[in-house]
Design a protein around this motif. Sequence first.
Motif, short mmCIF file in Angstrom:
data_model
loop_
_atom_site.label_atom_id
_atom_site.label_comp_id
_atom_site.label_asym_id
_atom_site.label_seq_id
_atom_site.Cartn_x
_atom_site.Cartn_y
_atom_site.Cartn_z
N TRP A 150 -7.39 2.51 1.53
CA TRP A 150 -7.55 1.61 2.67
C TRP A 150 -7.28 2.37 3.96
O TRP A 150 -6.40 3.22 4.02
CB TRP A 150 -6.59 0.43 2.56
CG TRP A 150 -6.95 -0.50 1.45
CD1 TRP A 150 -7.66 -1.66 1.53
CD2 TRP A 150 -6.65 -0.33 0.05
NE1 TRP A 150 -7.82 -2.23 0.28
CE2 TRP A 150 -7.21 -1.44 -0.64
CE3 TRP A 150 -5.96 0.63 -0.68
CZ2 TRP A 150 -7.10 -1.60 -2.02
CZ3 TRP A 150 -5.85 0.49 -2.05
CH2 TRP A 150 -6.41 -0.61 -2.72
N ARG A 183 -8.02 -5.39 -3.73
CA ARG A 183 -8.40 -5.88 -2.41
C ARG A 183 -9.54 -5.01 -1.89
O ARG A 183 -9.34 -3.84 -1.58
CB ARG A 183 -7.21 -5.81 -1.45
CG ARG A 183 -5.97 -6.55 -1.92
CD ARG A 183 -4.83 -6.48 -0.89
NE ARG A 183 -4.35 -5.13 -0.68
CZ ARG A 183 -3.40 -4.54 -1.40
NH1 ARG A 183 -2.83 -5.20 -2.41
NH2 ARG A 183 -3.00 -3.32 -1.13
N TYR A 188 -10.70 -1.73 3.47
CA TYR A 188 -10.91 -0.97 2.24
C TYR A 188 -11.90 0.15 2.52
O TYR A 188 -12.97 -0.06 3.10
CB TYR A 188 -11.43 -1.88 1.13
CG TYR A 188 -11.76 -1.16 -0.16
CD1 TYR A 188 -10.78 -0.45 -0.85
CD2 TYR A 188 -13.05 -1.18 -0.68
CE1 TYR A 188 -11.07 0.22 -2.03
CE2 TYR A 188 -13.36 -0.52 -1.86
CZ TYR A 188 -12.36 0.18 -2.53
OH TYR A 188 -12.66 0.84 -3.70
#
Length: 378
Positions: A150, A183, A188
């Motif tokens: 991320w 996620r 991301y």
Amino acid sequence: MKISDTRRRTSAAFLGASVLALSAFLSAPAHAAPAATCGVLAQGASATAQAAVNAACSQIGVWYSWGGGHGATPGASYGFYDGSDPDSLHDGERKGFDCSGLVRYAYAQATGKDLLNGTADDQFHSSQASARFSAAQGSAPLLPGDLMFWGKGHVHHVAIYLGGGQMVEAFESGTHIRVAPVRTGGDYAGAIRINGSGTPIPPPANGGTTFETWGTGVRTHRTPSVNGAVVDTFAGPTQVSVQCQQHAESVTAEGYTNDIWSKLADGSWLTNIYIKGPASLPGIPDCGGSSTPPPANGSKPFQTWGTGVRTHSEPNVNAGVVDYFAQPTTVNVVCQAHAQEVTADGYTNDAWSKLTNGSWMTNIYIKGEAWLPGVPTC
């Protein structure tokens, strides 16, 4: 009368038990539900990746600790305050891992080699990646052991995919290593798959040393000058084989200034600004033949010590982080100044050194006296 009394006592006992049961149910903690399974939750992963998953899962419940896992060898270690998050104030007392420290440990256990030492951003650009997956691809193509990242522009977090839409991660200060749903929204950045052989990618046959570039649209030139003819353009991070380096045209880009250029295997030149590492690449000879390039801008070379040492944009531990030295390295010091007093690793010092790229480092982590001899005041 006796029957009635018996019924009354039985009813009262039943009512009391029911109240106690209801009270226990209402007071049960929210996390009383079964914990998510940590392990290899899908097929198809290499034996190395499966071993890395199992190593990470063995650390479930261990503290997250900022800087933890970045000692001389992979493994849990005490962290330190990150300079901003109140939950991080006690990380120096918590033996554990930060996100990249956990990943480093997992793959070191799986391969017997320290393949992934460095930050999450370093790991995202690792030369050990055998496959890369964009953010747009989501988790569909991923296998257990793949690393998820991320951060836009600069990667700040990494987790290990388990399969079945789950991942294991060291999330943030004040928490423990955990399993969480993947996620793939927000910032991301995508994922990589680590070389399944578990062996380091060999160095280039031409005797150069492999480094990773960063940035987009990065150009190499026929001569060590931005005005030299363009030889190649790297659309994104790329592995390059560096033969030697030398001082040439000073370049300012992306907030950095550096006059050191690296000569690549094809004979082209690339400013060191876009090569991941310190301003002067460690272990790379001078193109003129000397083992260490002369320091730039009248600076003096010094050796750092310790692991996970950061430089900052100002002489203050709360200022933005400019660089991260996973291991001891050589830095070129331009000048030094008295600024914020720092206490670390048993030392206290208010002297900071300004490096050639404009960043600052507390003198605590520079080998020598508290006030460096022969270095002028800024």
